[in-house]
Design a protein around this motif. Sequence first.
Motif, mmCIF file in Angstrom:
data_model
loop_
_atom_site.group_PDB
_atom_site.id
_atom_site.type_symbol
_atom_site.label_atom_id
_atom_site.label_comp_id
_atom_site.label_asym_id
_atom_site.label_seq_id
_atom_site.Cartn_x
_atom_site.Cartn_y
_atom_site.Cartn_z
ATOM 1 N N UNK A 111 0.824 -1.217 0.000
ATOM 2 C CA UNK A 111 0.000 0.000 0.000
ATOM 3 C C UNK A 111 0.856 1.264 0.000
ATOM 4 N N UNK A 112 1.929 1.325 0.809
ATOM 5 C CA UNK A 112 2.791 2.519 0.740
ATOM 6 C C UNK A 112 3.392 2.741 -0.646
ATOM 7 N N UNK A 113 3.783 1.652 -1.337
ATOM 8 C CA UNK A 113 4.373 1.804 -2.673
ATOM 9 C C UNK A 113 3.352 2.360 -3.654
ATOM 10 N N UNK A 114 2.158 1.791 -3.664
ATOM 11 C CA UNK A 114 1.117 2.293 -4.565
ATOM 12 C C UNK A 114 0.809 3.761 -4.277
ATOM 13 N N UNK A 115 0.716 4.099 -3.008
ATOM 14 C CA UNK A 115 0.394 5.483 -2.638
ATOM 15 C C UNK A 115 1.497 6.433 -3.069
ATOM 16 N N UNK A 116 2.757 6.040 -2.846
ATOM 17 C CA UNK A 116 3.885 6.902 -3.213
ATOM 18 C C UNK A 116 3.917 7.133 -4.721
ATOM 19 N N UNK B 95 3.343 21.268 -7.482
ATOM 20 C CA UNK B 95 3.534 19.962 -8.091
ATOM 21 C C UNK B 95 4.882 19.357 -7.730
ATOM 22 N N UNK B 96 5.906 20.195 -7.678
ATOM 23 C CA UNK B 96 7.241 19.721 -7.287
ATOM 24 C C UNK B 96 7.253 19.226 -5.837
ATOM 25 N N UNK B 97 6.497 19.901 -4.971
ATOM 26 C CA UNK B 97 6.388 19.436 -3.591
ATOM 27 C C UNK B 97 5.797 18.019 -3.558
ATOM 28 N N UNK B 98 4.733 17.799 -4.348
ATOM 29 C CA UNK B 98 4.114 16.476 -4.401
ATOM 30 C C UNK B 98 5.081 15.441 -4.982
ATOM 31 N N UNK B 99 5.838 15.831 -6.003
ATOM 32 C CA UNK B 99 6.840 14.919 -6.562
ATOM 33 C C UNK B 99 7.835 14.483 -5.499
ATOM 34 N N UNK B 100 8.332 15.420 -4.707
ATOM 35 C CA UNK B 100 9.289 15.078 -3.667
ATOM 36 C C UNK B 100 8.693 14.147 -2.631
ATOM 37 N N UNK B 101 7.456 14.426 -2.213
ATOM 38 C CA UNK B 101 6.774 13.574 -1.234
ATOM 39 C C UNK B 101 6.637 12.154 -1.758
#
Length: 448
Positions: free
Chosen positions: A81-86, A109-115
């Motif tokens: 689940x963590x992999x799919x979410x990431x 969008x870059x913030x989301x990419x980093x997360x």
Amino acid sequence: MPGAAAPRILSSEYVWITIGACALVFLGAFESLAVTTVMPTVSADLGGERLYALAFAGPLATGVIGMVVTGNWADRRGPVAPLYTAVGIFVVGLLIAGLAPSMEILVAGRFAQGLGSGGLMVALYVVVARVYPQELHPAIFAGFAAAWVIPSLIGPTVAGAVTELWSWHWVFLGVVVLVLLALLMVIPALRGLAGGGDATTPWSLGRLGWSVLAAVAVLALNLVGDIPGVGPWLAVVAVVVALIAVRPLVPRGTLRARRGLPAVILVRGLGAAAFFGAQVYLPYLLTDRYDLSPTLAGLSLTGGALAWSIAATVQGRMGARLSSVAAVRWGTILVLAGIALTVATAGFGWEAWTAAAAWVVAGAGMGLMSPRSSALTLALSTPETQGFNSAAMTVADSFGSAMALAVTGVLFTALAAADPFLGVFVLAAVLALAAAVLAPRVGVGAGR
């Protein structure tokens, strides 16, 4: 079975998970390097010069949060689940950035990419621990290392061509399809990994809070250094806060280099800090002092990337014939030797080729050290701590590199009237020396 062939990472039972996992790592690394190439065009197109630095610092900071959350989640529920979410968050970040009508939205969008990318790496490390036998860990981590290095050879060229032929938007949007295809390769191997964690492992809200504080401190360190007068002092405060905040995110005793796993994490962070802290300024040195073109200066990094890939491949094929402890020790020594040669080049005005040769040596050191420190981390982890320790390893990479880059930036500005290049490389050499001195401590001890 007597006479049966030894398993390999490309054997039939592992081939698709190997290709898919390495593809995910490759695409994350490619996107990072591609953005570096196209960001000047993006900034000019969107009128976002004032947010230019934040577009790079933001993903690095949010990545720390993603690493901690994913590690805790994987310890509780397993890595699926963590992999799919990431991956989902990373794709959302790509879409936001690729469709951004303004620099503010692109940075979001870059913030989301980093997360997403931070969580993705941690989840993949836990998948490796659950899917592959321990004797294959050096080989798969060599594949990960190669997947990080190859984009440094092709990423800037491909990103530039895509921008010229179509638009910078496709540097983000084009990766979305490739990420989804890579995930499809991984899914079959994940079906048997549903669950597998320890549901009694508590959610560590405290660690999450510390990760947020560490991210904010790293972000501040990237932004406050240029403030006239008080910038250096604010940078010192940010460093102190960041070091305090990172302590709960790594195994106990890490900052004291306690033998075993804590020393592995610290040496990995110091090695990354030394290498990347110097690498950023190597092309700058060659273009500023030796009047080399950007293309020729960039070849110094290409040499280091090739050496990293070759060394990672060699250590993977050697397997147990080269102990992980020995690989880490020799790797740190080579990183130190390469950076020391760079210091001499800057200090004594040696020929430009010596700096390029130095980076081949340093790159080979990273190719030895990085995969084997990953293998040691998993070897010294229990199933219940694989998530936490994998997160700590990636935090060490990101945090160490971010801190080094921020401090060298402050130092470079402060020494502008003297010799800023020499100052930056000396600091990197000190970090590499610390890694080499502490490397013998990685071989004793276990646990979290």
